[in-house]
Design a protein around this motif. Structure first.
Motif, PDB file in Angstrom:
ATOM      1  N   VAL A  80      95.868  59.694  -3.660  1.00  0.00           N
ATOM      2  CA  VAL A  80      96.543  60.511  -2.638  1.00  0.00           C
ATOM      3  C   VAL A  80      97.056  59.611  -1.515  1.00  0.00           C
ATOM      4  CG1 VAL A  80      96.165  62.241  -0.827  1.00  0.00           C
ATOM      5  CG2 VAL A  80      95.353  62.670  -3.152  1.00  0.00           C
ATOM      6  N   GLU A  81      96.213  58.697  -1.037  1.00  0.00           N
ATOM      7  CA  GLU A  81      96.634  57.777   0.022  1.00  0.00           C
ATOM      8  C   GLU A  81      97.807  56.920  -0.429  1.00  0.00           C
ATOM      9  OE1 GLU A  81      93.348  55.442   1.456  1.00  0.00           O
ATOM     10  OE2 GLU A  81      92.171  57.223   1.949  1.00  0.00           O
ATOM     11  N   ARG A  82      97.735  56.432  -1.642  1.00  0.00           N
ATOM     12  CA  ARG A  82      98.807  55.556  -2.177  1.00  0.00           C
ATOM     13  C   ARG A  82     100.114  56.339  -2.320  1.00  0.00           C
ATOM     14  NH1 ARG A  82     100.702  50.839  -3.192  1.00  0.00           N
ATOM     15  NH2 ARG A  82     101.262  50.211  -5.296  1.00  0.00           N
ATOM     16  N   LEU A  83     100.056  57.547  -2.857  1.00  0.00           N
ATOM     17  CA  LEU A  83     101.268  58.362  -3.007  1.00  0.00           C
ATOM     18  C   LEU A  83     101.930  58.614  -1.653  1.00  0.00           C
ATOM     19  CD1 LEU A  83     100.142  60.976  -5.666  1.00  0.00           C
ATOM     20  CD2 LEU A  83     101.956  59.275  -5.938  1.00  0.00           C
ATOM     21  N   ASN A  84     101.132  58.975  -0.652  1.00  0.00           N
ATOM     22  CA  ASN A  84     101.683  59.241   0.673  1.00  0.00           C
ATOM     23  C   ASN A  84     102.277  57.978   1.291  1.00  0.00           C
ATOM     24  OD1 ASN A  84     101.128  62.000   0.689  1.00  0.00           O
ATOM     25  ND2 ASN A  84      99.051  61.665   1.421  1.00  0.00           N
ATOM     26  N   ALA A  85     101.607  56.846   1.100  1.00  0.00           N
ATOM     27  CA  ALA A  85     102.142  55.579   1.620  1.00  0.00           C
ATOM     28  C   ALA A  85     103.468  55.239   0.941  1.00  0.00           C
ATOM     29  CB  ALA A  85     101.125  54.456   1.422  1.00  0.00           C
ATOM     30  N   LEU A  86     103.524  55.408  -0.364  1.00  0.00           N
ATOM     31  CA  LEU A  86     104.755  55.116  -1.102  1.00  0.00           C
ATOM     32  C   LEU A  86     105.880  56.079  -0.726  1.00  0.00           C
ATOM     33  CD1 LEU A  86     103.161  54.387  -4.592  1.00  0.00           C
ATOM     34  CD2 LEU A  86     104.352  52.728  -3.136  1.00  0.00           C
ATOM     35  N   ALA A  87     105.526  57.339  -0.454  1.00  0.00           N
ATOM     36  CA  ALA A  87     106.534  58.337  -0.074  1.00  0.00           C
ATOM     37  C   ALA A  87     106.992  58.154   1.369  1.00  0.00           C
ATOM     38  CB  ALA A  87     105.974  59.748  -0.262  1.00  0.00           C
ATOM     39  N   GLY A  88     106.190  57.471   2.172  1.00  0.00           N
ATOM     40  CA  GLY A  88     106.538  57.262   3.561  1.00  0.00           C
ATOM     41  C   GLY A  88     106.253  58.473   4.442  1.00  0.00           C
ATOM     42  N   ARG A  89     105.547  59.437   3.903  1.00  0.00           N
ATOM     43  CA  ARG A  89     105.148  60.619   4.665  1.00  0.00           C
ATOM     44  C   ARG A  89     104.022  61.316   3.911  1.00  0.00           C
ATOM     45  NH1 ARG A  89     109.167  65.381   3.156  1.00  0.00           N
ATOM     46  NH2 ARG A  89     110.045  64.498   1.275  1.00  0.00           N
ATOM     47  N   LYS A  90     103.323  62.200   4.624  1.00  0.00           N
ATOM     48  CA  LYS A  90     102.185  62.883   4.017  1.00  0.00           C
ATOM     49  C   LYS A  90     102.680  64.100   3.237  1.00  0.00           C
ATOM     50  CE  LYS A  90      97.534  64.393   4.892  1.00  0.00           C
ATOM     51  NZ  LYS A  90      96.454  64.478   5.861  1.00  0.00           N
ATOM     52  N   LEU A  91     102.832  63.927   1.933  1.00  0.00           N
ATOM     53  CA  LEU A  91     103.238  65.014   1.044  1.00  0.00           C
ATOM     54  C   LEU A  91     102.037  65.639   0.342  1.00  0.00           C
ATOM     55  CD1 LEU A  91     106.371  63.557  -0.795  1.00  0.00           C
ATOM     56  CD2 LEU A  91     106.340  65.371   0.907  1.00  0.00           C
ATOM     57  N   VAL A  92     101.047  64.810   0.053  1.00  0.00           N
ATOM     58  CA  VAL A  92      99.918  65.237  -0.770  1.00  0.00           C
ATOM     59  C   VAL A  92      98.633  65.212   0.064  1.00  0.00           C
ATOM     60  CG1 VAL A  92      98.609  64.776  -2.886  1.00  0.00           C
ATOM     61  CG2 VAL A  92     101.053  64.249  -2.798  1.00  0.00           C
ATOM     62  N   THR A  93      97.917  66.321   0.062  1.00  0.00           N
ATOM     63  CA  THR A  93      96.626  66.371   0.746  1.00  0.00           C
ATOM     64  C   THR A  93      95.465  66.401  -0.253  1.00  0.00           C
ATOM     65  OG1 THR A  93      96.733  68.787   0.878  1.00  0.00           O
ATOM     66  CG2 THR A  93      97.539  67.546   2.776  1.00  0.00           C
ATOM     67  N   ARG A  94      95.754  66.844  -1.476  1.00  0.00           N
ATOM     68  CA  ARG A  94      94.719  66.941  -2.503  1.00  0.00           C
ATOM     69  C   ARG A  94      95.356  66.756  -3.878  1.00  0.00           C
ATOM     70  NH1 ARG A  94      92.354  72.484  -2.548  1.00  0.00           N
ATOM     71  NH2 ARG A  94      93.350  72.875  -4.530  1.00  0.00           N
ATOM     72  N   LEU A  95      94.614  66.157  -4.776  1.00  0.00           N
ATOM     73  CA  LEU A  95      95.062  65.962  -6.149  1.00  0.00           C
ATOM     74  C   LEU A  95      94.132  66.735  -7.076  1.00  0.00           C
ATOM     75  CD1 LEU A  95      96.759  64.561  -8.355  1.00  0.00           C
ATOM     76  CD2 LEU A  95      95.202  62.599  -8.157  1.00  0.00           C
ATOM     77  N   ASP A  96      94.693  67.686  -7.802  1.00  0.00           N
ATOM     78  CA  ASP A  96      93.946  68.426  -8.820  1.00  0.00           C
ATOM     79  C   ASP A  96      94.401  67.940 -10.191  1.00  0.00           C
ATOM     80  OD1 ASP A  96      92.690  69.874  -6.855  1.00  0.00           O
ATOM     81  OD2 ASP A  96      93.804  71.711  -7.185  1.00  0.00           O
ATOM     82  N   LEU A  97      93.450  67.732 -11.079  1.00  0.00           N
ATOM     83  CA  LEU A  97      93.749  67.216 -12.416  1.00  0.00           C
ATOM     84  C   LEU A  97      93.302  68.219 -13.466  1.00  0.00           C
ATOM     85  CD1 LEU A  97      92.359  63.693 -11.648  1.00  0.00           C
ATOM     86  CD2 LEU A  97      94.776  64.275 -11.872  1.00  0.00           C
ATOM     87  N   VAL A  98      94.151  68.405 -14.466  1.00  0.00           N
ATOM     88  CA  VAL A  98      93.828  69.306 -15.567  1.00  0.00           C
ATOM     89  C   VAL A  98      94.059  68.579 -16.886  1.00  0.00           C
ATOM     90  CG1 VAL A  98      94.355  71.411 -14.280  1.00  0.00           C
ATOM     91  CG2 VAL A  98      96.157  70.321 -15.595  1.00  0.00           C
ATOM     92  N   ALA A  99      93.213  68.884 -17.862  1.00  0.00           N
ATOM     93  CA  ALA A  99      93.404  68.344 -19.207  1.00  0.00           C
ATOM     94  C   ALA A  99      94.379  69.267 -19.920  1.00  0.00           C
ATOM     95  CB  ALA A  99      92.074  68.275 -19.948  1.00  0.00           C
TER      96      ALA A  99
END
Length: 110
Positions: A80-99
């Protein structure tokens, strides 16, 4: 006359929905190449971003690779931290994963 003016100031929900859905889809499409960079090409290849709603990013991981799912679960906060850093803004607050099978979907990887 005031009531007629007030009615004309509102946009029907049906007219707004396509724009709202397009925006939501645009955010997921924006994150797809960032996802690959954040999790690496191997994990990205076996995963697919499904949705981003109110900061919650949902990603599908192929059930054929349970080790990938566990690796991503263990690294959620960092991803989540990496995605937001790469996006240059806070887009993601939580990551949910499903199989879930990722064939036929827009994958996070290539």
């Amino acid at each position: 006359m005031g009531a007629a003016m007030a009615r004309s100031e509102f946009t029907p929900l049906g007219a707004l929905l396509p724009r709202l859905l397009a925006k939501r889809g645009a955010e997921v499409r924006l994150l797809a190449p960032l996802w690959r960079e954040a999790v690496g090409p191997g994990l990205a290849h076996h995963s697919s971003l499904l949705s981003l709603e109110e900061g919650v990013l949902v990603a599908a991981i192929s059930p054929q690779y349970p080790a990938f799912l566990e690796a991503l679960r263990a690294s959620r906060g960092m991803i989540v931290e990496r995605l937001n850093a790469l996006a240059g803004r806070k887009l993601v607050t939580r990551l949910d994963l499903v199989a879930q099978a990722v064939e036929g979907r827009s994958r996070g990887g290539g």
